[in-house]
Design a protein around this motif. Structure first.
Motif, short mmCIF file in Angstrom:
data_model
loop_
_atom_site.label_atom_id
_atom_site.label_comp_id
_atom_site.label_asym_id
_atom_site.label_seq_id
_atom_site.Cartn_x
_atom_site.Cartn_y
_atom_site.Cartn_z
N ARG A 397 3.38 -60.72 42.43
CA ARG A 397 2.14 -61.11 41.74
C ARG A 397 2.13 -62.59 41.37
N PHE A 398 0.97 -63.19 41.59
CA PHE A 398 0.72 -64.57 41.16
C PHE A 398 -0.52 -64.56 40.26
N GLY A 399 -0.72 -65.65 39.54
CA GLY A 399 -1.97 -65.78 38.77
C GLY A 399 -2.32 -67.25 38.68
N THR A 400 -3.60 -67.56 38.95
CA THR A 400 -4.02 -68.96 38.95
C THR A 400 -4.75 -69.27 37.65
N THR A 401 -4.12 -70.06 36.80
CA THR A 401 -4.73 -70.47 35.53
C THR A 401 -5.15 -71.92 35.61
N ILE A 402 -5.73 -72.41 34.53
CA ILE A 402 -6.11 -73.84 34.51
C ILE A 402 -4.90 -74.75 34.36
N VAL A 403 -3.73 -74.15 34.23
CA VAL A 403 -2.49 -74.95 34.24
C VAL A 403 -2.18 -75.37 35.69
N ASN A 404 -2.79 -74.68 36.66
CA ASN A 404 -2.43 -74.89 38.07
C ASN A 404 -3.32 -75.90 38.79
N SER A 405 -2.77 -76.41 39.87
CA SER A 405 -3.48 -77.33 40.75
C SER A 405 -3.52 -76.72 42.15
N GLU A 406 -4.27 -77.36 43.03
CA GLU A 406 -4.29 -76.95 44.44
C GLU A 406 -2.88 -77.08 45.02
N ALA A 407 -2.14 -78.09 44.54
CA ALA A 407 -0.77 -78.30 45.05
C ALA A 407 0.13 -77.10 44.69
N ASP A 408 -0.11 -76.51 43.54
CA ASP A 408 0.67 -75.32 43.15
C ASP A 408 0.39 -74.17 44.11
N VAL A 409 -0.88 -74.02 44.46
CA VAL A 409 -1.26 -72.95 45.40
C VAL A 409 -0.58 -73.21 46.74
N GLU A 410 -0.61 -74.45 47.19
CA GLU A 410 0.05 -74.81 48.46
C GLU A 410 1.55 -74.52 48.39
#
Ligand SMILES: Cc1ncc(COP(=O)(O)O)c(C=O)c1O
Length: 420
Positions: A397-410
């Motif tokens: 499991r992952f979760g995308t919060t406002i702490v994250n950037s596109e680079a984190d997703v990459e």
């Protein structure tokens, strides 16, 4: 109410980007329209891609500063600081929460967590022996266990229904149909979870509420994975009670949560733990200062970690400055990019629906031939913080919060490719 230091001007409707003072000593200024500036408010280890900040919050600078300020005051003179500030700060928190939720402030109770809120709610609802609580197979331990304890205590019947056969292909009709068909003549409470931490499915709560209209049933929602991630409040959802922790997607002080209920719903609830509200204590002392409204009456009394409770005002202000809608859009955009990338990895199966209508920021998948905990630990070795779902079956499991950037997703995609 003391506004969050350094948060000046809400993002919505601003033509010019506001440049503002630092939110806290050492923190960069918050420019609510700039995601890099928003990320700069968090003190997370920049070497890691934090795709699990929603499991347990990291605090933005304004929240950290408020906690430090209250802690210093309490350390210097605990009783003095408490007596001087309690009424004002409690009200500031209640107003900020009510404003965020678009509800009346005295209809909100404050807790230490989602689990505490669910425990209080499902223990305090007035139900007769044989009345039924309908829950689902997809809820978290906290809902299932508090209902099991309730059944053991006073004979309330608890039934579970499966809402979808396959999370990835679930549909609104399937979910609403399965739930509606399971509601029986003795069902008085429907206990569901807004966003399933087991699969990432976001329930169509409004459609469920519409389907239940006219039946003598309270719709109670564990909202923790929608709260701070989806642009909707209790009225939009149409639920009777919304229970949430504030230390997940809201990124509020650790050890905080709330229960929001409608006036009619609170009328069917008896508090479990004595409130420390002045009106409740006044009545005990024999003064007639009027009834305690339902939110304060349902807020457990006793002294708390007040420095965290009171810093909730800054957490709501932070989200308000950015905009609840913009936070939700950002969460979805990052989650969609992550889902698209994961779906393109050969051998990996996306569990969470791709449709933003039936998902939020939680993204679950399976990886062939690697145990989930092993996958989590290998990802951490690659500086990506993922988690395993505490359910059977368990997923990555992952979760995308406002702490994250596109680079984190990459980074998450690159690391996950090495597992498949
Ligand atoms: C759906 C759901 N509800 C409740 C909880 C517990 O939240 P809290 O730590 O606020 O009690 C979790 C996970 O921790 C969860 O996934």
């Amino acid at each position: 109410m003391a506004a969050a230091a350094g948060l000046v001007g809400a993002a919505a409707g601003c033509d010019e980007e506001p440049t503002v003072a630092p939110a806290a000593p050492g923190a960069p200024p918050l420019i609510p329209t700039d995601w890099a500036s928003v990320r700069g408010q968090f003190a997370v280890n920049a070497d890691l891609a934090h795709l699990s900040a929603f499991v347990f919050a990291t605090h933005p600078a304004s929240v950290r500063a408020a906690i430090d300020r209250h802690r210093a005051g309490l350390d210097a003179d605990p009783i003095g600081y408490l007596h001087e500030n309690e009424a004002r700060l409690d009200q500031a928190v209640a107003s900020a929460a009510a404003n965020y939720l678009s509800v009346q402030s005295d209809r909100v109770a404050f807790t230490d967590s989602t689990t505490m809120g669910l425990g209080l709610l499902y223990s305090g609802l007035r139900l007769a022996r044989g009345d039924e609580v309908l829950t689902t197979e997809h809820d978290f331990y906290a809902t299932h266990e508090t209902l099991r304890l309730r059944a053991e205590r006073d004979g309330v019947a608890v039934k579970r229904v499966r809402l979808y056969a396959d999370a990835a292909t679930a549909s609104v009709d399937e979910i609403v149909g399965n739930l509606s068909r399971a509601v029986g003549p003795r069902t008085r409470v429907v206990a569901i979870t807004w966003v399933h931490s087991s699969t990432g499915v976001r329930l169509p709560v409004r459609a469920i509420a519409d389907a239940l209209r006219g039946r003598d049933v309270l719709l109670c929602v564990d909202g923790v994975h929608g709260f701070g991630a989806v642009d909707a409040g209790p009225d939009d959802l149409g639920c009777d009670f919304l229970v949430s922790g504030c230390h997940k997607w809201l990124l509020g002080p650790r050890g905080t949560g709330l229960i929001s209920g409608t006036t009619e719903a609170w009328a069917r609830f008896t508090p479990i733990i004595p409130a420390f509200d002045g009106r409740s204590i006044g009545a005990w002392l024999g003064f007639d200062s009027g009834p305690t409204p339902p939110g304060p009456a349902a807020t457990p009394g006793g002294y708390h970690s007040f420095e965290h409770r009171w810093a909730l005002a800054e957490a709501f202000d932070f989200h308000k400055a950015i905009g609840r809608d913009r936070v939700a859009t950002r969460t979805t955009e990052l989650a969609t990019a992550l889902k698209d990338g994961l779906a393109g990895i050969a051998g990996l199966t996306l569990v969470t629906p791709k449709s933003p209508e039936l998902s939020a920021g939680v993204v679950c998948c399976t990886v062939p031939n690697v145990a989930v905990d092993e996958a989590v630990s290998r990802l951490r070795g690659l500086k990506v913080v993922a988690s395993s779902t505490p359910y059977r079956p368990s997923y990555l499991r992952f979760g995308t919060t406002i702490v994250n950037s596109e680079a984190d997703v990459e980074a998450a995609l690159k690391a996950t490719r090495t597992l498949a």
